[in-house]
Scaffold this motif. Structure first.
Motif, PDB file in Angstrom:
ATOM      1  N   LYS A   1      49.157  26.981 -39.332  1.00 41.46           N
ATOM      2  CA  LYS A   1      49.645  28.323 -39.005  1.00 41.46           C
ATOM      3  C   LYS A   1      48.693  29.059 -38.056  1.00 41.46           C
ATOM      4  O   LYS A   1      49.134  29.808 -37.189  1.00 41.46           O
ATOM      5  CB  LYS A   1      49.846  29.136 -40.281  1.00 41.46           C
ATOM      6  CG  LYS A   1      50.537  30.442 -40.050  1.00 41.46           C
ATOM      7  CD  LYS A   1      50.943  31.083 -41.351  1.00 41.46           C
ATOM      8  CE  LYS A   1      51.750  32.340 -41.062  1.00 41.46           C
ATOM      9  NZ  LYS A   1      52.362  32.871 -42.249  1.00 41.46           N
ATOM     10  N   THR A   2      47.405  28.856 -38.195  1.00 39.01           N
ATOM     11  CA  THR A   2      46.415  29.533 -37.351  1.00 39.01           C
ATOM     12  C   THR A   2      45.689  28.556 -36.422  1.00 39.01           C
ATOM     13  O   THR A   2      44.646  28.893 -35.865  1.00 39.01           O
ATOM     14  CB  THR A   2      45.385  30.256 -38.225  1.00 39.01           C
ATOM     15  OG1 THR A   2      44.767  29.296 -39.091  1.00 39.01           O
ATOM     16  CG2 THR A   2      46.036  31.368 -39.030  1.00 39.01           C
TER      17      THR A   2
ATOM     18  N   SER B   1      44.326  26.398 -33.411  1.00 35.77           N
ATOM     19  CA  SER B   1      44.155  26.565 -31.960  1.00 35.77           C
ATOM     20  C   SER B   1      45.004  25.553 -31.201  1.00 35.77           C
ATOM     21  O   SER B   1      45.447  25.812 -30.077  1.00 35.77           O
ATOM     22  CB  SER B   1      42.685  26.430 -31.576  1.00 35.77           C
ATOM     23  OG  SER B   1      42.213  25.124 -31.879  1.00 35.77           O
TER      24      SER B   1
END
Length: 149
Positions: free
Chosen positions: A117-118, A120
């Motif tokens: 979800k987060t 890079s």
């Protein structure tokens, strides 16, 4: 100064009774003109708003065909980014998720290292998709004009 076009780069050739020649080169370029013994006579460039771009392209063509040392019109890094962006669009049009595309580019181990979800890598694939969409919509014209974003 005239220099011979390397014969190994010519894939097809026709010469008319009037001495006008046409040849197709291995890179897809077509040359038309009055030619003798593979000696180019000249290049005709329209005097229009694209003059600087045409002149630079003619210079690259000369260096590629005659000197065989033309620099690529885009850097290797830019070329790789463009290839990845277009591969991303191909994947998305085939139904692949951003995660599947990231796995194909970076490997499953690297994708699994951080929360998706987060990630890079997720953001990078999303940027590649946006760049690919822009290139399809209008960016290819910029490539032809020598403008590389």
């Amino acid at each position: 100064m005239t220099a011979a076009i390397p014969t190994d780069s010519i894939t097809e050739r026709r010469t008319g009774a009037d001495g006008l020649s046409w040849m197709r080169l291995e890179n897809g370029v077509n040359l038309v003109g009055n030619q003798a013994d593979d000696q180019p006579v000249g290049v005709l460039l329209p005097l229009d708003e694209a003059w600087p771009v045409r002149l630079a392209a003619a210079d690259r063509l000369y260096r590629q065909l005659i000197e065989r040392n033309a620099d690529p019109p885009i850097t290797p890094h830019r070329r790789e980014r463009l290839k990845r962006a277009l591969r991303t669009i191909d994947g998305r049009q085939s139904g692949a998720s951003y995660r599947a595309i990231a796995t194909a580019f970076f490997g499953a181990d690297r994708v699994a290292v951080e929360p998706w979800k987060t990630s890079s890598l997720k953001a990078q694939v999303a940027r590649l998709a946006a760049y690919g969409r822009m290139m399809i919509a209008r960016g290819y014209r910029q490539l032809l004009q020598g403008k590389y974003r």
